[in-house]
Design a protein around this motif. Sequence first.
Motif, PDB file in Angstrom:
ATOM      1  N   UNK A 110       0.838 -17.446  -3.316  1.00  0.00           N
ATOM      2  CA  UNK A 110       0.952 -18.383  -2.205  1.00  0.00           C
ATOM      3  C   UNK A 110       1.937 -19.495  -2.555  1.00  0.00           C
ATOM      4  N   UNK A 111       2.771 -19.861  -1.594  1.00  0.00           N
ATOM      5  CA  UNK A 111       3.680 -20.978  -1.793  1.00  0.00           C
ATOM      6  C   UNK A 111       4.996 -20.617  -2.440  1.00  0.00           C
ATOM      7  N   UNK A 112       5.257 -19.338  -2.710  1.00  0.00           N
ATOM      8  CA  UNK A 112       6.536 -18.921  -3.296  1.00  0.00           C
ATOM      9  C   UNK A 112       7.299 -18.038  -2.308  1.00  0.00           C
ATOM     10  N   UNK A 113       8.609 -18.236  -2.247  1.00  0.00           N
ATOM     11  CA  UNK A 113       9.441 -17.425  -1.371  1.00  0.00           C
ATOM     12  C   UNK A 113       9.820 -16.142  -2.096  1.00  0.00           C
TER      13      UNK A 113
ATOM     14  N   UNK B 119      -3.236 -14.368 -18.946  1.00  0.00           N
ATOM     15  CA  UNK B 119      -3.871 -13.942 -17.702  1.00  0.00           C
ATOM     16  C   UNK B 119      -3.690 -15.047 -16.664  1.00  0.00           C
ATOM     17  N   UNK B 120      -3.967 -14.714 -15.417  1.00  0.00           N
ATOM     18  CA  UNK B 120      -3.823 -15.686 -14.334  1.00  0.00           C
ATOM     19  C   UNK B 120      -5.120 -15.872 -13.575  1.00  0.00           C
ATOM     20  N   UNK B 121      -5.131 -16.799 -12.604  1.00  0.00           N
ATOM     21  CA  UNK B 121      -6.336 -17.105 -11.822  1.00  0.00           C
ATOM     22  C   UNK B 121      -6.455 -16.261 -10.556  1.00  0.00           C
ATOM     23  N   UNK B 122      -6.081 -14.987 -10.608  1.00  0.00           N
ATOM     24  CA  UNK B 122      -6.066 -14.155  -9.411  1.00  0.00           C
ATOM     25  C   UNK B 122      -4.676 -14.171  -8.800  1.00  0.00           C
ATOM     26  N   UNK B 123      -4.246 -13.059  -8.242  1.00  0.00           N
ATOM     27  CA  UNK B 123      -2.849 -12.898  -7.841  1.00  0.00           C
ATOM     28  C   UNK B 123      -2.366 -13.953  -6.847  1.00  0.00           C
ATOM     29  N   UNK B 124      -3.180 -14.315  -5.882  1.00  0.00           N
ATOM     30  CA  UNK B 124      -2.748 -15.275  -4.865  1.00  0.00           C
ATOM     31  C   UNK B 124      -2.421 -16.637  -5.476  1.00  0.00           C
ATOM     32  N   UNK B 125      -3.157 -17.026  -6.523  1.00  0.00           N
ATOM     33  CA  UNK B 125      -2.963 -18.336  -7.144  1.00  0.00           C
ATOM     34  C   UNK B 125      -2.123 -18.249  -8.408  1.00  0.00           C
ATOM     35  N   UNK B 126      -1.702 -17.060  -8.778  1.00  0.00           N
ATOM     36  CA  UNK B 126      -0.982 -16.868 -10.036  1.00  0.00           C
ATOM     37  C   UNK B 126       0.525 -16.821  -9.778  1.00  0.00           C
ATOM     38  N   UNK B 127       1.267 -17.634 -10.518  1.00  0.00           N
ATOM     39  CA  UNK B 127       2.720 -17.672 -10.376  1.00  0.00           C
ATOM     40  C   UNK B 127       3.405 -17.061 -11.587  1.00  0.00           C
ATOM     41  N   UNK B 128       2.665 -16.233 -12.322  1.00  0.00           N
ATOM     42  CA  UNK B 128       3.228 -15.578 -13.492  1.00  0.00           C
ATOM     43  C   UNK B 128       4.255 -14.536 -13.038  1.00  0.00           C
ATOM     44  N   UNK B 129       5.403 -14.538 -13.684  1.00  0.00           N
ATOM     45  CA  UNK B 129       6.489 -13.647 -13.265  1.00  0.00           C
ATOM     46  C   UNK B 129       6.413 -12.323 -14.020  1.00  0.00           C
ATOM     47  N   UNK B 130       7.045 -11.309 -13.431  1.00  0.00           N
ATOM     48  CA  UNK B 130       7.183  -9.995 -14.057  1.00  0.00           C
ATOM     49  C   UNK B 130       5.849  -9.411 -14.519  1.00  0.00           C
ATOM     50  N   UNK B 131       4.837  -9.509 -13.698  1.00  0.00           N
ATOM     51  CA  UNK B 131       3.530  -8.932 -14.030  1.00  0.00           C
ATOM     52  C   UNK B 131       3.381  -7.600 -13.306  1.00  0.00           C
TER      53      UNK B 131
ATOM     54  N   UNK C  47      -3.388 -26.891  -7.906  1.00  0.00           N
ATOM     55  CA  UNK C  47      -3.834 -25.562  -8.331  1.00  0.00           C
ATOM     56  C   UNK C  47      -4.637 -24.861  -7.255  1.00  0.00           C
ATOM     57  N   UNK C  48      -5.321 -25.632  -6.414  1.00  0.00           N
ATOM     58  CA  UNK C  48      -6.147 -25.035  -5.375  1.00  0.00           C
ATOM     59  C   UNK C  48      -5.405 -24.875  -4.053  1.00  0.00           C
ATOM     60  N   UNK C  49      -4.114 -25.195  -4.051  1.00  0.00           N
ATOM     61  CA  UNK C  49      -3.368 -25.173  -2.795  1.00  0.00           C
ATOM     62  C   UNK C  49      -3.346 -23.795  -2.153  1.00  0.00           C
ATOM     63  N   UNK C  50      -3.349 -22.740  -2.988  1.00  0.00           N
ATOM     64  CA  UNK C  50      -3.294 -21.392  -2.441  1.00  0.00           C
ATOM     65  C   UNK C  50      -4.646 -20.736  -2.303  1.00  0.00           C
ATOM     66  N   UNK C  51      -5.693 -21.528  -2.504  1.00  0.00           N
ATOM     67  CA  UNK C  51      -7.036 -20.955  -2.467  1.00  0.00           C
ATOM     68  C   UNK C  51      -7.624 -21.072  -1.077  1.00  0.00           C
ATOM     69  N   UNK C  52      -8.373 -20.077  -0.661  1.00  0.00           N
ATOM     70  CA  UNK C  52      -9.016 -20.127   0.639  1.00  0.00           C
ATOM     71  C   UNK C  52      -9.945 -21.323   0.698  1.00  0.00           C
ATOM     72  N   UNK C  53      -9.912 -22.118   1.779  1.00  0.00           N
ATOM     73  CA  UNK C  53     -10.746 -23.309   1.859  1.00  0.00           C
ATOM     74  C   UNK C  53     -12.220 -22.957   1.816  1.00  0.00           C
ATOM     75  N   UNK C  54     -12.969 -23.803   1.130  1.00  0.00           N
ATOM     76  CA  UNK C  54     -14.405 -23.616   1.036  1.00  0.00           C
ATOM     77  C   UNK C  54     -15.070 -24.693   1.867  1.00  0.00           C
ATOM     78  N   UNK C  55     -15.903 -24.317   2.792  1.00  0.00           N
ATOM     79  CA  UNK C  55     -16.565 -25.285   3.649  1.00  0.00           C
ATOM     80  C   UNK C  55     -17.522 -26.130   2.821  1.00  0.00           C
ATOM     81  N   UNK C  56     -17.487 -27.449   3.096  1.00  0.00           N
ATOM     82  CA  UNK C  56     -18.334 -28.356   2.337  1.00  0.00           C
ATOM     83  C   UNK C  56     -19.812 -28.057   2.528  1.00  0.00           C
ATOM     84  N   UNK C  57     -20.149 -27.430   3.657  1.00  0.00           N
ATOM     85  CA  UNK C  57     -21.561 -27.124   3.895  1.00  0.00           C
ATOM     86  C   UNK C  57     -21.944 -25.737   3.406  1.00  0.00           C
ATOM     87  N   UNK C  58     -21.061 -25.062   2.686  1.00  0.00           N
ATOM     88  CA  UNK C  58     -21.391 -23.777   2.079  1.00  0.00           C
ATOM     89  C   UNK C  58     -22.441 -24.028   1.000  1.00  0.00           C
TER      90      UNK C  58
END
Length: 460
Positions: free
Chosen positions: A439-442, A419-431, A116-127
């Motif tokens: 992210x991750x879809x052709x 609803x979805x988790x934000x467009x980049x992480x959402x794979x809902x169709x026809x929205x 689920x987090x594959x398309x999410x911007x990485x968060x630095x562990x020291x943030x």
Amino acid sequence: MAEEALFAGPAIRRLRKREGLTQAATATRLEISPSYLNLIERNQRPISARVVMRLVEQFDFDPRTLREDEAIGGIDGLARRFADERFADLGIDRDEMQELLASAPQAAAAFARLYDNAGRAPVEEDDPLFALRREIEKWRNHFADLDNAAEELADEMRLSRGDIGLALTDRLRERHQLSVRILPRDVMPDSMRRLDLHARQIQLSEMLSAASRNFQLALAIARLEFRDEIDAIAKGAQFDDETARGLFTRHLDGYFAAALLMPYSRFLRACEATGYDLPVLLRRFSVSFEQLAHRLTTLQRVGQRGLPFFMVRVDRAGQFSKTFVGASTARFVNSDVSCPLWYAHRAFERAGELQVQFVSLDVAGEREGGWLTISRTVEGRGEPGETQFVVSIGVEAVLAGDLAQARGISLRSDDAQPIGPGCRRCHRVRCSQRSLPPTGRRLTFDPVRYGITPFEFAGN
């Protein structure tokens, strides 16, 4: 219809190992035979309601953790993730997925989280903000020692009486020889509260509402009287950055202040007696909507639990500036941005009104869970109306039927707004609200048809 059998072997085995008990000793406490416990732990027998009750009675145990697979959508949620084309060559069938869920639910949850987090911007562990949230989640935003101390102090101060602000002011004067003074905005243009030890004053800005004044006075008492207890918890956290520790200390100060204004037992009784009626609770405890929302995420005292609310604060860009999940299973708030179909956005245009909505998380056409959410605007720290956020709280729909704000709202699964988790992480169709490709879809392009979204992909 018979209830679905509950197999929870790995959860029972982890509980036993956490307690350092043998199967025989655990079986004795559960009033079952060791052979029966062995079958339960190997998922060869379902766990009965009587055994669940014994677990609650004998251990510090939340029965909701037995259904570990629900947080990832069960076998259907796992199947949806494994349907990704990247795993097509592995030939993983539903039987294997079911075996994974049954024998290693935490491993399944770890896979789901990574996917689920594959398309999410990485968060630095020291943030420091990331480290702060991780620490709060480790505690599930419940600090029992602070709750107990605040409750005892509230009883000592008799905070159940009408004017809470007067009781707080009296405490500061009598115990600490500090008076409270309200100063004009031009004297305190950049501050809400200031401690002037030379004048023996707690100075507050005139721009604060009555609820915010009370909270600031409670914060002052937290620092003056319970600094050692709060700092001890903060020092025990494993932070690499002192900035994160400072943020955590500030969170604990606020936690104590809220617990003082809304003492645990009395607050929970009021919640249950009113059906968690938010306007009534706001008036009864003289707090703001944001303070109330924070408090609702903390009600996890053993033997005296409230409903598992989550709380987020959203700005106009859809960014989450605060997220408290507590005991909630709501995954859609684990993002950095929110879905525009969520009423949290509509609340900006209807200041001060409660926006109630029943939502479910839609991922690639499959719905996961359902939550009753309640959103409302709150003022920021600047000029009135200058800065504005929306605070949203939510609870699982299956637990929300008796809530005051659920009256007139259909909680049938078919009536939930997906609803979805934000467009980049959402794979809902026809929205039609989609702003960015997932992210991750052709992406696909049809030369003879133009769809309702500019970003169409396989599955549309």
